[in-house]
Design a protein around this motif. Sequence first.
Motif: not given
Length: 263
Positions: A69-90
């Motif tokens: 990240v910006a030419g330097e190794p990551v130092d800390g915690f990395v968070f990734g997230g994703d979302s989806a909405f489900e209606v009647d199984g779709v």
Amino acid sequence: MRLYLASTSPARRALLAQTGIEPVLVAPGVDEDAAVVSAAAALGRDLTGPELVALLAVAKASAVADGPVAGEPVDGFVFGGDSAFEVDGVLYGKPHDPEVARERWRQMLAAGGGTLWSGHCVVDRRRAVDATRTRPGGTGRVDTVPPVRTVDASGGGPLGAAGSFGDVAPGGSGLVGSGDRVVAVDSAVLTFADDVSADEIDAYVATGEPLEVAGAFTIDGRAAAYITRIDGAPSAVVGLSLPVLRSMLLRGFGIAWHDLWAL
């Protein structure tokens, strides 16, 4: 202590900022559609909501954790997230197109509501940690109840750790630890107002707000007036479940929420 956010989402950044955390934003560069298609092909079936959001959360966090990240190794915690909405199984992701957004709103209103699935992955990339650690948190792990369930990612097949969430029901959540990461799924059940008109749908879609968000709505904007009830963490509907992220850090790594505050 630094938190890297594997996302350029203004909503996720704002959620963290309002709690005192200033994350480092990094675009993960993940081809989400390709990842889902590949996993579904390997499984021979469509992914469930919990599996899909967990899979993509892991993919995003891993992409940032394993690169500079910006030419330097990551130092800390990395968070990734994703979302989806489900209606009647779709499952509904981002509609992109106005007509698609209108049709989704008609379907969602006809059903009366649905379930917002929120996937989370935290990867430990602290540089000054015990290299002999074999599980999230090591000796610093907090043994709260329910604990983080430890799994072998290889046991999940093509889904890895994301394959551990088949038993998460709408309105429920789950946490698993695997190697240097903790993965979680949270959900919230939403109820829509039963008197939203076609004109209101058209007006909302015309704002452009629903085009690039999961399910074609966001509660931290104009759509808040159309949602009458949320059973679950409201922040999960915005983009990440703050209570779940806190639990992931505490239960998985022995890190208190205030350790991440930008003081």
